[in-house]
Write a protein that holds these residues in place. Sequence first.
Motif, PDB file in Angstrom:
ATOM      1  N   UNK A   7       0.823  -1.203   0.000  1.00 22.81           N
ATOM      2  CA  UNK A   7       0.000   0.000   0.000  1.00 22.81           C
ATOM      3  C   UNK A   7       0.861   1.259   0.000  1.00 22.81           C
ATOM      4  N   UNK A   8       2.033   1.173   0.608  1.00 25.42           N
ATOM      5  CA  UNK A   8       2.886   2.362   0.674  1.00 25.42           C
ATOM      6  C   UNK A   8       3.306   2.844  -0.706  1.00 25.42           C
ATOM      7  N   UNK A   9       3.247   1.969  -1.708  1.00 27.83           N
ATOM      8  CA  UNK A   9       3.564   2.405  -3.075  1.00 27.83           C
ATOM      9  C   UNK A   9       2.614   3.504  -3.541  1.00 27.83           C
ATOM     10  N   UNK A  10       1.375   3.457  -3.031  1.00 24.24           N
ATOM     11  CA  UNK A  10       0.393   4.494  -3.386  1.00 24.24           C
ATOM     12  C   UNK A  10       0.674   5.824  -2.707  1.00 24.24           C
ATOM     13  N   UNK A  11       1.492   5.800  -1.678  1.00 23.09           N
ATOM     14  CA  UNK A  11       1.659   6.992  -0.844  1.00 23.09           C
ATOM     15  C   UNK A  11       3.075   7.552  -0.895  1.00 23.09           C
ATOM     16  N   UNK A  12       3.716   7.356  -2.050  1.00 28.81           N
ATOM     17  CA  UNK A  12       5.009   7.976  -2.306  1.00 28.81           C
ATOM     18  C   UNK A  12       4.811   9.276  -3.067  1.00 28.81           C
ATOM     19  N   UNK A  13       5.635  10.291  -2.823  1.00 33.75           N
ATOM     20  CA  UNK A  13       5.499  11.551  -3.558  1.00 33.75           C
ATOM     21  C   UNK A  13       5.776  11.358  -5.052  1.00 33.75           C
ATOM     22  N   UNK A  14       5.262  12.293  -5.830  1.00 33.40           N
ATOM     23  CA  UNK A  14       5.484  12.275  -7.274  1.00 33.40           C
ATOM     24  C   UNK A  14       5.605  13.714  -7.751  1.00 33.40           C
ATOM     25  N   UNK A  15       6.526  13.977  -8.666  1.00 35.50           N
ATOM     26  CA  UNK A  15       6.708  15.326  -9.203  1.00 35.50           C
ATOM     27  C   UNK A  15       6.781  15.298 -10.720  1.00 35.50           C
ATOM     28  N   UNK A  17       7.327  18.569 -13.710  1.00 37.67           N
ATOM     29  CA  UNK A  17       7.466  20.011 -13.904  1.00 37.67           C
ATOM     30  C   UNK A  17       7.439  20.703 -12.536  1.00 37.67           C
ATOM     31  N   UNK A  18       6.576  21.719 -12.378  1.00 36.92           N
ATOM     32  CA  UNK A  18       6.567  22.447 -11.101  1.00 36.92           C
ATOM     33  C   UNK A  18       5.465  21.977 -10.158  1.00 36.92           C
ATOM     34  N   UNK A  19       4.972  20.760 -10.358  1.00 30.98           N
ATOM     35  CA  UNK A  19       3.903  20.214  -9.518  1.00 30.98           C
ATOM     36  C   UNK A  19       4.417  18.997  -8.757  1.00 30.98           C
ATOM     37  N   UNK A  20       4.289  19.038  -7.441  1.00 29.73           N
ATOM     38  CA  UNK A  20       4.645  17.902  -6.595  1.00 29.73           C
ATOM     39  C   UNK A  20       3.404  17.405  -5.877  1.00 29.73           C
ATOM     40  N   UNK A  21       3.180  16.096  -5.954  1.00 30.44           N
ATOM     41  CA  UNK A  21       2.033  15.467  -5.319  1.00 30.44           C
ATOM     42  C   UNK A  21       2.491  14.708  -4.086  1.00 30.44           C
ATOM     43  N   UNK A  22       1.643  14.651  -3.074  1.00 23.50           N
ATOM     44  CA  UNK A  22       1.997  13.944  -1.843  1.00 23.50           C
ATOM     45  C   UNK A  22       1.894  12.441  -1.997  1.00 23.50           C
ATOM     46  N   UNK A  23       1.130  11.973  -3.003  1.00 22.64           N
ATOM     47  CA  UNK A  23       0.986  10.538  -3.232  1.00 22.64           C
ATOM     48  C   UNK A  23       0.578  10.273  -4.674  1.00 22.64           C
ATOM     49  N   UNK A  24       0.299   9.010  -4.967  1.00 24.07           N
ATOM     50  CA  UNK A  24       0.051   8.590  -6.355  1.00 24.07           C
ATOM     51  C   UNK A  24      -1.436   8.463  -6.684  1.00 24.07           C
ATOM     52  N   UNK A 235       3.276  16.076 -20.826  1.00 14.67           N
ATOM     53  CA  UNK A 235       4.113  15.693 -19.680  1.00 14.67           C
ATOM     54  C   UNK A 235       3.686  14.372 -19.069  1.00 14.67           C
ATOM     55  N   UNK A 236       2.382  14.108 -19.062  1.00 11.45           N
ATOM     56  CA  UNK A 236       1.828  12.892 -18.456  1.00 11.45           C
ATOM     57  C   UNK A 236       0.709  12.393 -19.361  1.00 11.45           C
TER      58      UNK A 236
END
Length: 346
Positions: A7-15, A17-24, A235-236
């Motif tokens: 489950x922790x794979x879902x809750x890793x940060x992701x970035x 460009x200039x956007x950083x997410x707290x999870x997936x 980008x995505x």
Amino acid sequence: MTNSNSVQALFQPFSTKNMTLSNRIVMAPMTRQFSPEGVPGDDVAAYYRRRAENGVGLIVTEGTIINHPDSSNQENVPHFYGEEALKGWANVAAEVHKAGGRIIPQIWHMGARGHVGDYTEEDIAAIVEAFAQAAADAKRIGFDGIELHGAHGYLIDQFFWEQTNPRTDRYGGDMVERTRFAVEVIEACRRAVGPDFPIVLRFSQWKGSDYSAKLATTPAELEQFLAPLTDAGVDVFHCSTRRFWEPEFEGSDLNLAGWTKKLTGKPTITVGSVGLDSEFMALLTEGKGAGIANIDGLLEKLERGEFDLVAIGRALLADPAWASKIHDGRIDELTPFSPDALRTLY
């Protein structure tokens, strides 16, 4: 039901460009028609904020229509133009940010009433400019990026698909030539927002009129299709499938998001009945709900790096706290999806 380490794979940060997410975890775009005369109100802001408060990393809004006369055939679908609608969306973005989330609008043109051959090149230029203006407005009013809706038989996808694109000019032809309209939209949006603002493109093989349709029947064809879109500035890629677990091509377990990442090197979002035991066409054709399903297979694919982000649709519509419940292991508290969820402001 799920391994806590997985489950922790879902809750890793992701970035990107200039956007950083707290999870997936991504909230998938879902049309709701709760914006009278195209203007999203405080209730819409509360709806999205509730998901951000409960741990969704990125929210993709419901489809928002661009400033073009043919862009919508549905009442109360939100606009992404005009002073009042943009003011409403600025409030939505601000509320999501207050809750610690990130949000991008899905920018949408529903498509030609006949087929894309009916548009003149002047019409096309005006539509491209309307997409670019929406992108510029998204950045101006505080969003974190944009998603272009190029899936499911809507306008951009109508240009992609040979069945709906009979044009013989530069916007028609073979698979690569049929990407020209999308390329122009992407390039215009990139000019409008600059180099550091994320652009997501949602695409699909299936169409609203044909669930078995394929733009690309082999990995080689998919690579040909994706290359000009990648070069234009995506980008995505948000790879829309009905069932995320189904392989896209014979001879490989990779789904559409997996193949797209492998072929382009770009981050991808997978989607398609995540966390549910029936795919969404059962809702549309039979009005059925869905029970809760195991996500171990999803987590294994995410851990292997087959894709980068996971979009949740109906499960998150039914249960705003889906992400936090998954994080905390409260699987037994998850709310099953029922069609009533579509008729609420929950």
